[in-house]
Design a protein around this motif. Structure first.
Motif, PDB file in Angstrom:
ATOM      1  N   PRO A 224     -18.998   5.001  -6.397  1.00  0.00           N
ATOM      2  CA  PRO A 224     -18.063   4.299  -5.505  1.00  0.00           C
ATOM      3  C   PRO A 224     -17.773   2.867  -5.963  1.00  0.00           C
ATOM      4  N   VAL A 227     -15.311   3.201  -8.987  1.00  0.00           N
ATOM      5  CA  VAL A 227     -14.017   3.718  -8.547  1.00  0.00           C
ATOM      6  C   VAL A 227     -13.257   2.658  -7.748  1.00  0.00           C
ATOM      7  N   SER A 228     -13.974   1.904  -6.896  1.00  0.00           N
ATOM      8  CA  SER A 228     -13.307   0.869  -6.095  1.00  0.00           C
ATOM      9  C   SER A 228     -12.697  -0.210  -6.979  1.00  0.00           C
ATOM     10  N   PHE A 381     -12.654  10.897  -9.227  1.00  0.00           N
ATOM     11  CA  PHE A 381     -12.587  10.157  -7.968  1.00  0.00           C
ATOM     12  C   PHE A 381     -11.653   8.961  -8.074  1.00  0.00           C
ATOM     13  N   PRO A 385      -8.825   9.347  -5.025  1.00  0.00           N
ATOM     14  CA  PRO A 385      -9.794   8.591  -4.204  1.00  0.00           C
ATOM     15  C   PRO A 385     -10.069   9.216  -2.840  1.00  0.00           C
ATOM     16  N   MET A 388     -13.382  10.898  -2.201  1.00  0.00           N
ATOM     17  CA  MET A 388     -14.615  10.130  -2.055  1.00  0.00           C
ATOM     18  C   MET A 388     -15.304  10.412  -0.719  1.00  0.00           C
ATOM     19  N   LEU A 391     -18.140  12.945  -0.715  1.00  0.00           N
ATOM     20  CA  LEU A 391     -19.407  12.678  -1.393  1.00  0.00           C
ATOM     21  C   LEU A 391     -20.532  12.501  -0.377  1.00  0.00           C
ATOM     22  N   LYS A 393     -23.902  10.823   1.162  1.00  0.00           N
ATOM     23  CA  LYS A 393     -24.382   9.449   1.143  1.00  0.00           C
ATOM     24  C   LYS A 393     -25.660   9.353   0.312  1.00  0.00           C
TER      25      LYS A 393
END
Length: 677
Positions: A224, A227-228, A381, A385, A388, A391, A393
């Motif tokens: 994450p 990807v962010s 991802f 997006p 996401m 996914l 945690k």
């Protein structure tokens, strides 16, 4: 069961190599008159290889020989076969001049057709190609003829396939005078099929391994975050740039892993047999065993294997640069920072491939698959997006995945120790011991998954998830399945993976007598001189000459079995194919088996030590049999089976790993029937 078998075999490939084919052919025919044709055969020779002239003097290399198969009653040869200019070099070893071609060679033969109904001409060629070693090759060319009419004076071109037994053909449209190429019919060698299957298995296996590694504590939380970063680039106004950078990020991850494999191509070029030597070297296998154990202990939580922090910081600072350079260093940062999780898995990939003779190509494909698997989640991802949200945690389950990897890697480690033990004949890790260790490992893994055992970095476990429960049941079931193996059960799921049944404390089984026997059999007085009982009590020979002499004495064909003590598929053939009733009957009664172990480290008597054509000193039996396989049969794979007549000619085409029992039986019957004619 087959899928599980493939997964178990993935990281420890059996010794296998590629068939050499350094000469590629093209053919064409030119119609010179209504009844005369010029047949042209052009050879393209790989760099550093050369083939010999038809006229090279006797006493040296073998000359190129053409055989015009269907000439009688159909056509006559006009003069001799002409050839392009050759080079002349004096051979110090044979003390004769040799005439050879490098890079290209052309041969021309004019023929005069006497049978107007003739539709094709077949030409068979035998030749020798040499580099660091010499191999004997052959090819068959088929020239299709047009109707014998004056208006059909056209050039006919047929491209020949790249296999050893070659057919080429074309059809001429006599009305439009157009040449139509027909697809070549290739005869694919069995060993080549094995290699292709293994390459695909290797690619998908390492791809799956790379994907699994992303579900570890070092990698998963970075998805994450990374990807962010690319999504912010897209949100800033340039969506195409953000997506392109995400794709390049994945590309660079794959590239870095592939680059790691490139030096091994240089090693292989300097020493073509380096991977074979690694795969059978007991001390290197012990080294890989130690590495696997260290990595497994790291995965289990005893310590972490990390890159130096200074290196990680420098690379991370470089990732702040703009453009693709910054993206490259971002990818490198991921690889370095996540090394404590990816390192053991990566070491397993490299160690396993290096412990085979698959070569640098295998290693590159393995690294490509592993890198692609690791990069895939980041790319997918970043491009999508919205996924996401699916996914899971981060949490304690990540460490569970890591620990499970540790148990599996620990189990695989003992395969390397087993290979070293087999080659050196130490009998430290016999079949029962190996199986007992695996039972202990997978039973302990089951207890861990059921929550009965905890590791240092585990989170408190309040309940067991369904996935964890199912995996625990699978591990426990596998452990129970292995238990009968302690008393001689064949364990077909992992056939070929543990030491063979003959390499055990009780080779005849515990509580009953099975088909396996060691060399100290009480029935040894019934054996021919110099023979021993092999798998299923098949009378076998280790020595080529003695086995051939016995075959002549009893008037049976010879079955040469190029095998290896560490060869997984050799054991699978012996345990699953040779055990079939009809095949076993053939092996016991209709052929003489000569098993030549290419990893036998027994030293040759001093008077039999020699230097081969590649100027390599051959001083062990294993090297002798490997040299025979490569130079006479153009194969360095195991298993490799040759049915041979008493004059040492092949009765049919040799085969490699043939798990289909019916196919193998038909191959045996075909060769035996030709011997009896």
């Amino acid at each position: 069961m087959k899928k599980l078998n493939y997964i178990l075999l993935l990281l420890t490939f059996f010794a296998q190599g590629q068939i050499l084919n350094p000469v590629k052919w093209k053919t064409k025919s030119v119609q010179k008159s209504e009844t005369e044709f010029e047949l042209i055969m052009e050879a393209t020779i790989e760099n550093e290889w050369h083939m010999y002239s038809q006229f090279t003097p006797e006493g040296g290399a073998l000359p190129t020989v053409f055989d015009f198969k269907n000439a009688k009653g159909n056509y006559t040869l006009v003069g001799k076969t002409k050839e392009s200019q050759y080079k002349k070099v004096f051979n110090d070893i044979f003390e004769v001049d040799e005439y050879y071609f490098a890079k290209t060679a052309q041969f021309k033969q004019t023929i005069k057709v006497t049978n107007t109904k003739l539709k094709e001409i077949k030409v068979y060629v035998e030749y020798q190609a040499c580099k660091e070693q010499c191999i004997q090759q052959d090819a068959t060319f088929t020239f299709q003829l047009p109707e014998i009419k004056e208006e059909n004076i056209e050039t006919v071109t047929a491209i020949v396939s790249d296999t050893n037994n070659i057919n080429s053909s074309v059809i001429i449209d006599s009305t439009k005078n157009e040449v139509k190429n027909i697809k070549e019919k290739e005869s694919v060698n069995d060993s080549k099929e094995i290699i292709e299957i293994s390459l695909w298995l290797l690619f998908f296996g390492t791809l799956f391994a790379g994907i699994l590694v992303t579900f570890t504590p070092c990698v998963f939380p970075m998805i994450p975050m990374t990807v962010s970063f690319f999504l912010k680039q897209s949100a800033s106004g340039d969506k195409k740039k953000g997506r392109l950078n995400a794709l390049m990020y994945g590309f660079f991850i794959v590239l870095i892993y592939v680059l790691i494999s490139l030096p091994f191509h240089l090693f292989e070029k300097l020493s073509p047999t380096i991977f074979y030597e690694i795969s059978t070297n007991p001390y290197l296998n012990i080294f890989f065993f130690i590495i696997f154990v260290v990595f497994a202990i790291s995965f289990l939580g005893a310590f972490e294997i990390t890159m130096p922090s200074k290196l990680a910081n420098k690379v991370d600072n470089a990732s702040n640069k703009g453009g693709f350079t910054g993206v490259f260093f971002m990818a490198l940062t991921l690889i370095i920072v996540s090394f404590s999780c990816t390192g053991p898995a990566l070491g397993g990939v490299i160690g396993s491939v290096l412990s085979t003779d698959g070569g640098a190509t295998y290693l590159t494909i393995a690294m490509f698959g592993f890198g692609l698997g690791l990069a895939f989640p980041f790319m997918i991802f970043a491009l999508f997006p919205s996924m996401m949200g699916n996914l899971p945690k981060s949490g304690g389950w990540l460490n569970t995945v890591k620990v499970v990897f540790g148990f599996i890697e620990l189990a695989l480690a003992f395969k390397f120790l087993s290979m070293a033990d087999l080659v050196m004949d130490w009998h430290l890790l016999e079949r029962e011991t190996f199986i007992a260790i695996w039972i202990g490992i997978f039973a302990t893994m089951a207890l861990y998954l059921f929550g009965k055992i905890t590791m240092p970095h585990d989170s408190p476990l309040q309940h067991i998830s369904v996935g964890r429960l199912l995996l625990g049941i699978l591990s426990l079931t596998f452990s129970i399945y292995l238990i009968p193996g302690l008393w001689g059960a064949p364990l077909n799921i992992i056939s070929g993976f543990p030491p063979p049944m003959s390499y055990s404390e009780s080779p005849n089984g515990v509580g009953y007598k099975n088909e396996f026997s060691n060399n100290n059999s009480t029935e040894s007085d019934e054996l021919p001189e110099d023979a021993y009982y092999g798998p299923h009590k098949i009378v076998s020979f280790h020595d080529y000459d003695k086995g051939l002499a016995y075959a002549k004495k009893v008037n049976k064909p010879v079955l040469i079995d190029f095998t290896g003590k560490t060869c997984v598929n050799c054991r699978r053939m012996e345990e699953k194919v040779w055990s079939q009733e009809q095949i076993l009957s053939i092996l016991k009664n209709e052929v003489v088996l000569i098993s030549l172990y290419v990893d036998d480290r027994t030293e040759l008597p001093k008077e039999k030590v020699y230097t081969n054509k590649s100027e390599k000193l051959i001083d062990t039996y294993g090297e002798k049999w490997s040299d025979l396989s490569i130079n006479k049969y153009e194969a360095n794979i195991q298993p490799y089976y040759v049915l041979m007549a008493h004059d040492e000619s092949n009765l049919n085409k040799p085969v490699g790993y043939t798990p289909d029992a019916d196919e193998y039986m038909n191959w045996l019957r075909d060769g035996i029937s030709k011997f009896k004619k």
